[in-house]
Structures are given as C-alpha cells and as structure tokens.
Design an enzyme around this catalytic site. Structure first.
Site, PDB file in Angstrom:
ATOM      1  N   ASP A  89      -3.555   1.969   0.032  1.00 18.06           N
ATOM      2  CA  ASP A  89      -3.255   2.450   1.401  1.00 18.06           C
ATOM      3  C   ASP A  89      -2.996   3.957   1.379  1.00 18.06           C
ATOM      4  OD1 ASP A  89      -3.461   0.052   2.803  1.00 18.06           O
ATOM      5  OD2 ASP A  89      -1.349  -0.474   2.529  1.00 18.06           O
ATOM      6  N   LYS A  92       3.677  -7.386   0.670  1.00 14.55           N
ATOM      7  CA  LYS A  92       3.356  -6.189  -0.118  1.00 14.55           C
ATOM      8  C   LYS A  92       4.439  -5.806  -1.130  1.00 14.55           C
ATOM      9  CE  LYS A  92      -0.036  -3.941   2.850  1.00 14.55           C
ATOM     10  NZ  LYS A  92      -0.367  -2.771   3.674  1.00 14.55           N
TER      11      LYS A  92
END
Ligand code: NAP
Length: 285
Positions: free
Chosen positions: A110, A74
């Site tokens: 997210d 990420k």
C-alpha cells in the site's frame, strides 16, 4: 489472452478479508496472469476475525503462491507469519503475503502503491511541504509512512482524536507531524500542498459527502481519495470544482496490486492491462 483452462499445476493467489465481495483485486490480478501467461488464479476468501489463524495455516499447507490481506486483518495477521520486513513492521500493517517454500513473508505494498499513484499524477513530495492525512487506520498508516519518508510535514485528522494523535506521534519520529481537528483546518489550509482521504467516507454504502469542509481545498493543491468506488467521490468532485488536481483511488489500487503481483511472480506487472480491467468495471458501474 483470457484464461480458459485451470490445470492441476495452476497456483492459487487470493485475498483474505471480511467483507471481500466488493473487491476489484480478482479481475485485476486475473487479467495480469492471463496477459503474462502465468499459470495462476486469484480468488477472494471471506475470513472471519476469529478464524484468521486457521485460514492462514490452511493456506500455508496448500502452498499458495501469495495472498493479499484487507480489512480487518492487516495487523492481526502479523503474528501468524514467519517473517515481516522491517518497513512493514514499522507501519504495523501487512497487505501482501509472499509464500516461499512453505514460509510466509509479510510485506506492505500500500505504501509504495500510494507512491506510484502520486507519481503518476506528477506530484513530487518534498521536505517541508504540507500534507493533510485524513484517517488513522491501516491505509492511513501506510500512506503516512510514505509521506513521512518524503519529509512532508503531516497533519493527521481522524474521527477518533486519540488514534489520530498516536499516528501523528509515530510519524513524528520520521518527520514533522501533528494531530489536528476540523476547527484547525482553515488555519493550516494555506500551507497544504496535498490532501489524502484514507477513510471510507464517500464510498458506496458509507456517509455521503466529503470528509472535510470543501473550503479547505485551494487551487493548485493535489487531492487524493483512496476510495475507488465510486471513481468520482464527493471529495474529488469538490477538489476539481475548486481548481485542485485530483488523483483517483484506483491508481493506488493498481499500484499496490502491481507491486504484489511482482512480489509473488518475480516478473513485471502489466500495469496497462490491470488498469484497463479496473476501469472497465468502474466506468461501467
Ligand atoms: P480501517 O483500518 O478500518 O480505518 C478506517 C479509518 O476511517 C479510520 O481512521 C476511521 O476512523 C475512519 N472512518 C471510518 N468510518 C468513518 C466515518 N463514518 N467517518 C469518519 N471517519 C471514519 O480501514 P483502512 O484499511 O484504513 O481503509 C480505509 C479506506 O481506504 C477504505 O475505504 C478502503 O477501501 C480504502 N483503501 C483503498 C486502498 C486502495 O488501494 N485504493 C487501499 C487500502 C484501503 P476512526 O479511527 O475514528 O474509527
């Protein structure tokens, strides 16, 4: 509607990470493509850390529609992208890549996906309310930024204390935030409205048991576990036993997935169908 034909025109979406075999994103996103009639397919690709740059270049050349990014890429993926939106830059973790005319744009769903999960439970974060954030990894950064954006007072509890302190310092630029230890939980518990687990504790294959002493949980609190497999984690079981409201991890998975789908396609995600796809697997597990 279920997909029966993959054509020459079918676009590719996918997940890159290591491991990816456990991921529920392929059934969730393929259910969404089938429902909306979008000619695309979603696959999972295991990409080794040292091969990340090559994988990204290959996917860029193949003009994929979009990608999700998971552990451990990420933050490592950011230098390979053409653009990262400012909020995602601040979080320091990309979980979604949008491919536009061969250009790769990184974003983070997210953060907002977690917000969707919270609002689906009826919890309304407000300035000064106390939140305990367990973990300081990529997911905790995104969740922490959402909570900080709502003005909540954040206590960060992490196994690696230094990492917890760094995240608290970062969030402290936006709201009141500090790092705490297990020994301090009893003292802060009465001021907590929300507890969020952002570690893999309780996940299949990881240490069993809740990540904190169950005594920290008080009636009326809201407890979120972003671990979604199993659905009923030890933390959520303890929370329900102690009279707290619970929010399951698949609600965040759904929220982030729906927002990724919308970023790739420009259309509205069929959230009910996506939730059904997740639950049919999780409840059957
Ligand atoms: P990550 O960047 O690798 O961070 C992992 C975090 O968990 C770190 O804070 C780490 O602490 C802590 N941790 C790991 N093993 C631990 C253990 N045995 N005991 C105590 N703490 C431990 O991972 P991530 O991307 O943040 O993901 C964390 C979890 O969230 C995973 O289970 C992932 O599947 C889940 N997740 C769910 C969603 C969703 O949509 N529901 C989205 C993203 C992630 P140290 O810093 O001390 O190593």
């Amino acid at each position: 509607m279920s997909r029966s034909v993959i054509r020459a025109s079918t676009r590719l979406c996918g997940l890159i990470g290591d491991p990816v075999a456990h991921s529920l994103s392929p059934p969730m996103q393929n259910a969404a493509f089938a429902e909306t009639g979008i000619d695309a397919v979603y696959l999972a690709f295991r990409v080794r850390r040292e091969r990340l740059g090559r994988a990204i270049e290959g996917l860029r050349e193949l003009k994929v529609l979009g990608l999700n990014v998971t552990i451990p890429h990420k933050s490592a993926v950011m230098p390979f992208l053409d653009e990262v939106d400012p909020l995602t830059e601040e979080i320091g973790a990309v979980n979604t890549i949008i491919c536009r005319d061969g250009s790769l744009v990184g974003t983070n769903t997210d953060r907002s996906g977690f917000g969707d999960a919270l609002s689906s439970s009826g919890f309304v974060p407000a300035k000064g309310m106390g939140a305990l954030l367990i973990g300081a990894g990529d997911a905790a950064k995104a969740v922490g930024h959402f909570l900080a954006g709502s003005g909540m007072t954040i206590s960060v509890l992490n196994r690696d204390r230094g990492k917890g302190e760094r995240l608290a310092l970062e969030l402290g630029r936006l709201t009141e935030a500090s790092a705490v230890t297990h020994d301090e939980l009893e003292d802060i518990a009465r001021n907590l409205s929300l507890i969020v687990n952002c570690t893999p504790m309780g996940m299949v294959g990881f240490p069993e048991g809740p990540p904190i002493d169950a005594g920290t949980i008080r009636p009326g609190m809201t407890v979120v576990d972003i671990v979604y497999n199993p659905m009923e984690t030890p933390l959520l079981v303890a929370a329900r036993d102690r009279g707290a409201k619970v929010v399951h991890g698949h609600e965040m998975l759904l929220g982030q997935g729906a927002r990724s789908f919308e970023a790739w396609t420009g259309g509205k995600a069929p959230r009910d169908i996506m939730r059904r796809a997740l639950l049919s697997i999780l409840e059957g597990a």
